[in-house]
Design a protein around this motif. Sequence first.
Motif, PDB file in Angstrom:
ATOM      1  N   ILE A 187      -6.027   8.012  -5.079  1.00 18.18           N
ATOM      2  CA  ILE A 187      -5.156   8.786  -4.172  1.00 18.18           C
ATOM      3  C   ILE A 187      -3.951   9.253  -4.926  1.00 18.18           C
ATOM      4  CG2 ILE A 187      -3.759   8.655  -2.074  1.00 18.18           C
ATOM      5  CD1 ILE A 187      -5.674   6.580  -1.032  1.00 18.18           C
ATOM      6  N   ILE A 245       0.743   4.093  -2.821  1.00 13.32           N
ATOM      7  CA  ILE A 245       0.463   5.497  -2.499  1.00 13.32           C
ATOM      8  C   ILE A 245       1.541   6.401  -3.081  1.00 13.32           C
ATOM      9  CG2 ILE A 245       0.374   7.170  -0.605  1.00 13.32           C
ATOM     10  CD1 ILE A 245      -0.975   4.939   1.071  1.00 13.32           C
ATOM     11  N   GLN A 302      -4.681   8.245   4.238  1.00 12.05           N
ATOM     12  CA  GLN A 302      -4.842   8.309   2.791  1.00 12.05           C
ATOM     13  C   GLN A 302      -6.197   7.733   2.364  1.00 12.05           C
ATOM     14  OE1 GLN A 302      -2.256   9.991   1.395  1.00 12.05           O
ATOM     15  NE2 GLN A 302      -1.479   9.938   3.493  1.00 12.05           N
ATOM     16  N   ASN A 354       0.824  -1.206   0.000  1.00 15.57           N
ATOM     17  CA  ASN A 354       0.000   0.000   0.000  1.00 15.57           C
ATOM     18  C   ASN A 354       0.861   1.260   0.000  1.00 15.57           C
ATOM     19  OD1 ASN A 354      -2.499  -1.244  -0.091  1.00 15.57           O
ATOM     20  ND2 ASN A 354      -2.671  -1.402   2.131  1.00 15.57           N
TER      21      ASN A 354
END
Length: 357
Positions: A357, A190, A321, A186
Amino acid sequence: MAETAVRESHSAIALTDTSGVLTYVNQAFLKVWGYMEKEEVLGKNLAELCNEKEKCKEVFSNLFAGSDIESAELTGTRIDGVEFSIGLRASRIVADSGQFNGITISLADITERKQLEEKQRELGKMRTEFISNVSHELRTPLQSIKGFTKLMLEGKVPDRDTQAEFLGIMYNQSVHIQMLIESLLNLSRIESGHFSIRKKTVHLGNIIRTAVKSVGSLTAQKDMTILEEVPSELQVIEGDEERLIQVVVNLLSNAIKFSPEGSSITVKLENKGEFIVHVVDQGVGIPEEELSRLFQRFYQVDRSAVRELGGTGLGLYISKQIVEAHGGRIWVESRVGKGSTFSFSLPAQRIPERAQI
């Protein structure tokens, strides 16, 4: 021509006499310090303007003693009381005859550069600690799995109940490794801009119940209970169910980790025009000066305890996030010794089918 160039220069320039007293300053020099008129500084020694007077005097002493060029990083205070960092370079003014006539000074406000350097140093330190923590987080469960597997393969655990106990431990450790790897993936998504959320109609009550069930083994280990205060009516939003479960699991896991054995944690769901989820613990609490940094990547409170308690400092960062990608916000209220309340909000209105994101 040269005098005009110095006067109009964007660089802060000053001249001193042979005793170090300022005899000329340009407008850029005045601007750095916040002065309006030259008369406010002429006749002063630069050391009078600097906070680190002895360090500044040392620069001039070296020049008076014959050094051609001196440089230093100092601090000063503008007339409005704001402290700033100074990059200074000074050189001797020597006539063709070899006579020492004074000193040329150029300086710049390097506050932003120093702040950036400090942030980079802090990030570098946090990255180093992060790598160390990840190594520890992987090594411990792997050693456990390896040890139990070896015992069973060698036939040293014939009892079925003991085998079942060992297999349960191995399963929990493998889940821990899987969650850690997912956190790392993750983080990579991101930072590369490829971490997306996919929304559908979801029930927040179900998300909370699933998250509570997911941490059941953690609460059992510490004889803790989780109380759910969730309204019976449907609380429906458009969101990524898997990601939102991840947020609640992260908050619950932290609450369990930093709470005493036998205590309770409360998960509340409120509808105040927006949905708000609170995770309330009876843990050690967080110092006020740490609160604003909790949601930064790699950041951990009380790093001396990390080895014992585990963690990588990614959970809250990733949770932030996810929540912000849903159009919400996340925050914390805490007092040392009084526990913490982590909360996040989600808009009640429908949001776009897909957000990134």
